[in-house]
Write a protein that holds these residues in place. Structure first.
Motif: not given
Length: 117
Positions: A40-47
């Protein structure tokens, strides 16, 4: 196209990343995550454009990933990659692009990417 891999098994993450790099040259793997929380954190960061997502993981399973996003935040597609075929109907209800069974075959991976693009 940017991709993210979420799987609790390190070997599975590494193998899938290698297959994507070898067979899907227009796909860049931007991150490898060991669980839904870090995903979830990576999705927000990396789109990412696409998320390769395992289902059975300790704690929060892959089918619960979308619970952490508002509808307007979901700008990525999901390809489930799992060893279990009995989740297919649930995955399709979540609008998955595809559902790949481990061990992933290169032809199946390529077709899944083509379905997305």
């Amino acid at each position: 196209m940017k991709a993210l891999i979420i799987d609790d098994e390190e070997m599975a993450r590494t193998l899938l990343k290698g297959m994507i790099e070898e067979y899907c040259h227009d796909v860049e793997v931007v991150d490898l995550c060991k669980d839904v929380a870090s995903g979830v954190k990576s999705i927000h960061k990396n789109q990412p454009d696409i998320v390769f997502l395992d289902i059975e993981m300790p704690g929060i399973n892959g089918l619960q990933l979308l619970d952490f996003f508002n509808h307007d935040e979901i700008s990525f597609s999901i390809i489930f990659v799992t060893a279990y075929n009995h989740y297919a109907i649930q995955a399709l209800k979540l609008s998955a692009v595809d559902y790949l069974l481990k061990a992933v075959e290169s032809d199946d991976l390529i077709k899944a990417i083509e379905l997305y693009s």
